[in-house]
Structure formats: structure tokens, C-alpha cells
Design an enzyme around this catalytic site. Structure first.
Site, short mmCIF file in Angstrom:
data_model
loop_
_atom_site.label_atom_id
_atom_site.label_comp_id
_atom_site.label_asym_id
_atom_site.label_seq_id
_atom_site.Cartn_x
_atom_site.Cartn_y
_atom_site.Cartn_z
CB CYS A 2 41.33 -48.74 0.45
SG CYS A 2 42.50 -47.91 -0.63
CG LEU A 51 47.49 -51.70 -0.60
CD1 LEU A 51 48.73 -51.83 0.28
CD2 LEU A 51 46.95 -53.07 -0.96
N GLY A 76 39.07 -50.20 -4.12
CA GLY A 76 39.03 -50.91 -5.39
C GLY A 76 39.89 -50.26 -6.45
CD GLU A 77 43.41 -50.16 -8.03
OE1 GLU A 77 43.34 -49.16 -8.78
OE2 GLU A 77 44.18 -50.22 -7.05
CG ASP A 100 41.26 -45.58 -8.96
OD1 ASP A 100 41.97 -45.11 -8.06
OD2 ASP A 100 40.83 -46.75 -8.95
#
Length: 606
Positions: A2, A51, A76-77, A100
Site C-alpha cells: 500500500c 493494494l 507492508g506485510e 495483518d
């Protein structure tokens, strides 16, 4: 993946600034094409472009806890979000989504800033805590995800990319002498934390920034610790394999199509092999893989120390060996100059020229099939794969080892500017600063001490340039790229492994070869390091030079304020030189980008 942005101001009511906040958020469309959101309070505004990767229906942002007055805009992840969620549920937290993002929010609510050290992943996020009247900016340990900020007279602006900050009229695109110096160093020598534009800063990797009425404070939350490595070689090999296997498994979690970037080199092949094995074990079918080359590469290819062989035969060998669904992409060198403005706008700064463009073109093709891709960045930095790890002269050089032998580039710059900037002294000062950050092992001397320095320089100065390139080009294509070799558990373990183990068998990345070689075809397991391909096409080289000649003939060119016209003209008349010299297409292409950037962004030089 994102894009985030925001604004804190202690003196104005930001609820009257909706149009500006929306404009800042709109600049992040490329990073988040799927959804938009923003939350505005009196003194804080957070924007977000999404995203969608995990929990496509949930996970809308900015996400908040109304009772506690906490808002989060996150990019992020976090790969251990499931374990953290289970722990938080045990502490009484209730979740509304599977994302998450909510795990990061509730981790902050439970543990405050201590929660950051619990996260395994790549991330850049902002938390506004209304009770504390504090903004928290956080960046992951290696700097996989970017995050910029700029102070204003009464607050602060921030964004995943400079363009978000530039969209606010309070920030103007200007360069002072320090910014010009950073601009002319080119990406692999850039100073961490420096945003080039006057007043623009990056949150440094492994750091967080706290913003309150009392000011802006940066603090480190992660750093490498030097200690004696206790494991023998077989245990070390097994541990590296175990960490990599677990890391790749975690990074396969996705609710959208996922693939692997496969160059045919050791690093990408190792990640691809581990991912393919994991998917097979899950019964999830074949892994999709992608490779690339330039049209005419066989005709024009000239092997050298950085690129001893073409990638294509090796990529096909790995794909066949693993049984992946492979797509081979052929790029036309003539497209490299035509698309250069796209990469400049993706970075908001001059970058790596044709290497940026070719990566963006590759990612655009990959994005037609997948939304997430695995990649092999940082293996060379942590296992010692680059030529300078093995070059005694480069190791002896009291400077950045990858700049050893780079001569004459600055000779085309304006003599008065060089005198004013003292550019060579500036580089030396930045090198001294970088060496001052190395956590030495007590009693370590000689080549072992120097190699520890070189590993640290690569992790903190060279790798960020590659991660920045990967992030900008992938996000410009709406593609999330994950980098398993950047897992901090692997970095911490490898940091203290002695050189003889990393170089076991007297071959670069010998330890990695021992750890994953059984998964790969023999010719790939033993293949020497080969860098990302470049367009070795005389027509492209000539086009770059012709474009620069046109610029030098334009009396309004802003580049003329930085270069010596006569010297640069003479350089353009000389034959194309080595990659590290003044006649290299890479350096000339960079100057071309500088001119375009100064014009496009209307940068004022103070």
C-alpha cells in the site's frame, strides 16, 4: 502492499484541509490501486491507498480503535501475524478482520512501541495516538518499505514516497549544497536518512520517529549485535536451510496470485526451489516463474566480472528442473529511453537509468499474471557474493568497496561547484560515519575485522539502494515484491558466521550453495555470481549520448549549472567506457536523468 501519507499540525484545524489531504493520498494510487481512505481530525490526518493482498474484503484503512483514539495507516506485510493474533486473542483482544493490519493495530494497543520489535516482515506505517497527541512513524529493520517525512513550522508531513510530501504546498522542491552532494553521489552511495530534497528525511531502517508538540525524536529499535559464532559447519548449513525454508513458507501467504522472479542465478533459484517445494507439499499446484532478457542480447553480450554469462539458459534449466509454469519476457532496448520518465516519477529522484526501466517493464509484464512476487535481494550482501568481497585491493581501499576503481566521474562536473561542495571530502566523511556504526567483535583484527566492516557497509549503504529500486519499480506496476533473504532472523544469524564458513569451498556464497545446492541443477548450484542484466546495445548507448548532446546545446538546461560543458562534450566524444568510469553509459544516463528531474520537478537550487 500500500501507500500511506499524512499530516500533523499543532496550529491549524486540518478538517479544513480535506482537499490537500486527498491530493497527498492520490499520489499513492500506484502503490494502492484497489481502494482509498483517509481520516482527518483537528490536528492529524492520515491517508491510505490499498493494494489488497490478504483479507480482500476486510482490512480497509486507515484503521482505528475509536475507544482508544488510535488510527493506523499501514503499508507492508507482517509474516508472523497469525502467531501474534493468537497471542493477542489470548490477552483478550477481539478481531473484526483477517488482516495483518489489524494485528499491527492491536499489537500497538497492547504493547505500545515495544510491539515493533515483535513484527517479522517488511513495513512502513504511521500511528496517530490521540490520547498521547503523538504520531509514530515506523520502518522495517532492513528498509524494504520506504517512509519519508518533512518538518513544517508547526508540524510534520509524511508519505511512503516523496511525491506525497511534495503534494502539500507547505513543502517546496529545493536543493541545498548537501542535497546536491547527495544527488551527485548516485544511489549506492546515498546517506541513510537523507531525502535529497531540502528538508526531506527518510525514516532510517530499524528506526521509529516520534512526533509530538515537544518536537521530533528518532530512535533505533533494532541493530546487529556481534558475538562469537558457536555452531560448527554442518549445524550452520542446516540452520541456514531451516531459516530460509520457514521464511519462504511464511511469505507464500496470499489471497491473490503469487509468483517467483527467476533469473537463473543462485539466489532467485534458491527462493524459487523452496517456494515450489512448499506449494507442492501444500497441494497448491505449480509455482509461476518469470525471467527476462533483452532482444539481441546474444549478439551484443560481452562477458565481464559483473556479468560473466547470460541468464536465460540457467533460468530455463531451473524452471525445467522444478517443473514451474515459466514465462520468459523479452524486452526491447529501444524502449529504455522512451519509458525513463515513468521510472523518474516512480522514484521522484534520479535513479539507475536503464536498470530501473528494464525492471519496471518486467514488473508490468509480471503484473498481468500475478500480484505478489518473491525475489532474491540481499543474498549477496549477507553471504558475501559481490566481487569486492573477494578483491584484496577493494578490501584494502579505505572507502566504500564498490566504489574502488571508480575514477574520473566527477571530472565532468563544474569546477566551481566541485570546489564549493568538496565532493570527495564529502564522500570520505560519509564513509567515516558509516564505519563508525559497525558493531565490532571484541578482539577482532585484520581481514576478519575488515570483512565485518564490508558486510555492514553492504547492509546499510549498498542494499538500501537495491531495495529502494525494487520497491519503486514494483509499486509503479502495482506489484508487491517480497524478499525472503531480508528476514531479520537470517540476517542476525549470518552476521556472526565467520568468513571461512560463508566462503566455504573458496567459492562466493559457498555457505548458501551448501544449504540449497541439492534443490538445484548442478550448473546453477555452481554458477558464479552474475549481476542484473543491462542492455549492451550500441544503439542504446548512442541514443543516450545523442540525448545528452541535445541537452548541452540547450542554454536553458538546468544540467548546465552542474557540469563543465566542455569536459562533458569531450567525454561524449570518447568511446563507451567501463561501468565505473566517466564514459560509462550508466553515468551518462544518470546525468540525463538529473536534467529531466530538475525540469520535471521544477527543483530550485539554493
Amino acid at each position: 502492499m500500500c501507500g500511506i501519507t499524512g499530516w500533523v499540525d499543532w496550529e491549524r484545524d486540518l478538517t479544513d484541509c480535506v482537499a490537500v489531504v486527498r491530493a497527498m493520498t492520490d499520489t499513492m494510487v500506484c502503490r494502492g490501486p484497489d481502494a482509498e481512505g483517509y481520516r482527518i481530525t483537528r490536528h492529524a490526518a492520515l491517508g491510505h491507498r490499498r493494494l489488497s493482498i490478504i483479507d480482500l474484503e476486510g482490512g480497509a484503512q486507515p484503521m482505528g480503535d475509536e475507544q482508544r483514539g488510535v488510527l493506523l495507516s499501514y503499508s507492508g506485510e507482517v509474516y508472523n501475524f497469525r502467531e501474534l493474533r493468537t497471542e493477542l486473542e489470548g490477552l483478550g483482544h477481539t478481531f473484526r478482520t483477517r488482516s495483518d493490519t489489524e494485528v499491527v493495530l492491536r499489537a500497538y494497543l497492547e504493547w505500545g512501541t515495544d510491539s515493533v520489535a515483535r513484527l517479522n516482515g517488511m513495513f512502513g506505517f504511521a500511528i496517530w495516538d490521540a490520547e498521547r497527541e503523538e504520531l509514530l512513524l515506523v520502518r522495517d529493520r532492513l528498509g524494504v518499505k520506504p517512509l519519508y517525512y518533512a518538518q513544517t513550522p508547526s508540524g510534520l508531513l509524511f508519505g511512503s514516497e516523496p511525491k506525497a510530501v511534495l503534494a502539500n504546498p507547505l513543502f517546496q522542491p529545493e536543493l541545498d549544497d548537501e542535497g546536491i552532494s547527495e544527488l551527485l553521489l548516485t544511489p549506492p552511495l546515498k546517506t541513510p536518512g537523507h531525502g535529497v530534497f531540502r528538508g526531506l528525511r527518510e525514516v532510517r531502517p530499524g528506526h521509529l520517529v516520534r512526533v509530538s508538540r515537544s518536537g521530533v525524536r528518532e530512535q533505533r529499535y533494532w541493530q546487529l549485535v556481534s558475538d562469537t559464532h558457536q555452531d560448527d559447519l554442518p549445524t550452520t548449513i542446516a540452520t541456514v536451510r531451516s531459516i530460509l525454508t520457514d521464511t519462504v513458507s511464511r511469505q507464500l501467504v496470499s489471497d491473490v496470485p503469487l509468483c517467483s522472479l527467476l533469473s537463473g542465478g543462485l539466489d532467485s533459484s534458491a527462493i524459487t526451489a523452496l517456494a515450489a517445494a512448499e506449494l507442492t507439499g501444500q497441494g497448491a499446484g505449480k509455482l509461476s516463474t518469470f525471467s527476462m532478457e533483452f532482444r539481441g542480447s546474444e549478439e551484443h553480450f560481452k562477458p565481464d566480472a559483473l556479468r560473466p554469462s547470460l541468464d536465460t539458459p540457467f533460468a530455463h534449466a531451473v524452471a525445467g528442473h522444478l517443473g514451474t509454469r515459466h514465462t520468459h519476457i523479452v524486452l526491447d532496448p529501444q524502449d529504455l529511453l522512451a519509458d525513463q520518465l515513468d521510472t523518474l516519477r516512480a522514484r521522484d529522484l534520479p535513479g539507475m537509468g536503464d536498470m530501473d526501466v528494464s525492471l519496471l517493464l518486467l514488473f508490468k509484464e509480471v503484473r498481468k499474471h500475478s500480484t505478489v512476487a518473491l525475489s532474491g535481494e540481499s543474498a549477496d550482501e549477507v553471504f558475501g557474493g559481490y566481487p569486492w568481497f573477494h578483491d584484496p585491493e577493494a578490501l584494502k581501499n579505505p572507502g566504500f568497496p564498490w566504489a574502488h576503481g571508480r575514477t574520473g566521474r566527477y571530472e565532468v562536473l563544474d569546477p566551481g561547484l566541485l570546489q564549493r561542495l568538496q565532493l570527495r571530502e564529502y564522500v570520505k566523511d560519509r564513509y567515516v560515519e558509516a564505519i563508525g556504526e559497525v558493531p565490532y567483535l571484541d578482539g577482532e583484527e585484520g581481514i576478519d575485522r575488515r570483512l565485518r566492516e564490508v558486510f555492514h557497509l553492504n547492509l546499510t549503504r549498498f542494499l538500501p539502494a537495491l531495495l529502494d529500486r525494487k520497491d519503486r519499480m514494483s509499486m509503479a506496476a502495482g506489484l508487491e515484491v517480497r524478499v525472503p533473504f531480508c528476514d531479520h532472523r537470517l540476517i542476525e544469524y549470518l552476521w556472526n558466521i565467520p568468513w571461512w564458513m560463508k566462503n566455504v569451498g573458496s567459492i562466493e556464497k559457498g555457505l548458501l550453495r551448501k544449504a540449497v545446492g541439492d534443490l538445484l541443477p548442478e550448473e546453477v548450484a555452481n554458477r558464479p555470481k552474475s549481476a542484473f542484466p543491462v542492455a549492451q546495445d550500441p544503439a542504446y548507448d548512442a541514443a543516450v549520448r545523442d540525448r545528452l548532446r541535445d541537452i548541452l546545446a540547450d542554454s536553458n538546461s538546468p544540467l548546465l549549472n552542474l557540469v563543465d560543458k566542455a569536459r562533458l562534450t569531450a567525454t561524449l566524444a570518447a568511446p563507451t567506457g567501463e561501468w565505473n568510469g566517466p564514459q560509462s553509459t550508466a553515468w551518462l544516463g544518470y546525468l540525463l536523468e538529473v536534467d529531466t528531474w530538475l525540469r520535471t520537478y521544477r527543483v530550485r537550487i539554493r
